[in-house]
Design a protein around this motif. Structure first.
Motif, PDB file in Angstrom:
ATOM      1  N   PHE A 196       0.855  -1.179   0.000  1.00 13.33           N
ATOM      2  CA  PHE A 196       0.000   0.000   0.000  1.00 13.33           C
ATOM      3  C   PHE A 196       0.895   1.234   0.000  1.00 13.33           C
ATOM      4  N   ILE A 197       0.929   1.939  -1.130  1.00  9.31           N
ATOM      5  CA  ILE A 197       1.764   3.126  -1.284  1.00  9.31           C
ATOM      6  C   ILE A 197       0.927   4.354  -0.946  1.00  9.31           C
ATOM      7  N   LYS A 198       1.468   5.226  -0.105  1.00  4.15           N
ATOM      8  CA  LYS A 198       0.778   6.459   0.265  1.00  4.15           C
ATOM      9  C   LYS A 198       0.677   7.362  -0.959  1.00  4.15           C
ATOM     10  N   CYS A 199      -0.545   7.745  -1.309  1.00  2.00           N
ATOM     11  CA  CYS A 199      -0.766   8.607  -2.474  1.00  2.00           C
ATOM     12  C   CYS A 199      -0.670  10.064  -2.043  1.00  2.00           C
ATOM     13  N   ILE A 200       0.503  10.624  -2.269  1.00  2.00           N
ATOM     14  CA  ILE A 200       0.758  12.029  -1.976  1.00  2.00           C
ATOM     15  C   ILE A 200       0.717  12.763  -3.307  1.00  2.00           C
ATOM     16  N   ARG A 201       0.005  13.856  -3.337  1.00  2.48           N
ATOM     17  CA  ARG A 201      -0.268  14.574  -4.594  1.00  2.48           C
ATOM     18  C   ARG A 201       0.991  14.755  -5.439  1.00  2.48           C
ATOM     19  N   LYS A 202       2.099  15.193  -4.845  1.00  3.45           N
ATOM     20  CA  LYS A 202       3.312  15.467  -5.628  1.00  3.45           C
ATOM     21  C   LYS A 202       3.987  14.196  -6.148  1.00  3.45           C
TER      22      LYS A 202
END
Length: 135
Positions: free
Chosen positions: A54-60
């Motif tokens: 599960f990869i953290k979806c950070i906008r950048k």
């Protein structure tokens, strides 16, 4: 209209052991980093062991995450773990692959060859690694 997903923030809860997500049962956490959580799970239909990252979806970082998924979808090499499934789970991108019983090369060597691996085996491992990188 495309689906709009939330992005990760410090209040976002990680996936939890014992939960069922998109056809997978989450059993136990293998590892976590600043960017992701990795779990052992099972496909609910087939009962096959899987690894769910599960990869953290950070906008950048979304362009990098989407590129990683696309590359893993088309990668087809015997020395590269195949992506079997991917999906958004709230503020996470989940990547599903087979469960590698020996975890990683270092653990395999430590367990089976505590005094070092034989030279011929080391040459073969190195060759396989180079073939994967070359691919």
């Amino acid at each position: 209209m495309p689906q709009s997903y939330p992005f990760y923030d410090r209040n976002t809860q990680p996936p939890s052991e014992g939960s069922d997500i998109e056809g997978y049962h989450i059993e136990s956490e293998l590892a976590s980093t600043n960017c992701s959580y990795v779990f052992i799970g099972r496909n609910i239909d087939s009962n096959e062991k899987k690894v769910l990252k599960f990869i953290k979806c950070i906008r950048k970082n979304m362009e990098r995450i989407e590129r990683e998924v696309e590359i893993m979808k088309i990668a087809n090499h015997p020395n590269i773990l195949q992506l079997e499934d991917s999906f958004r789970y709230g503020a996470y991108m989940c990547l599903v692959s087979k469960y590698a019983q020996n975890h990683d090369l270092q653990q395999y060597i430590d367990k089976n060859y505590p005094n070092g691996i034989p030279e011929k085996m080391a040459i073969n491992i190195f060759k396989q690694m180079l073939e994967a990188v070359n691919y």
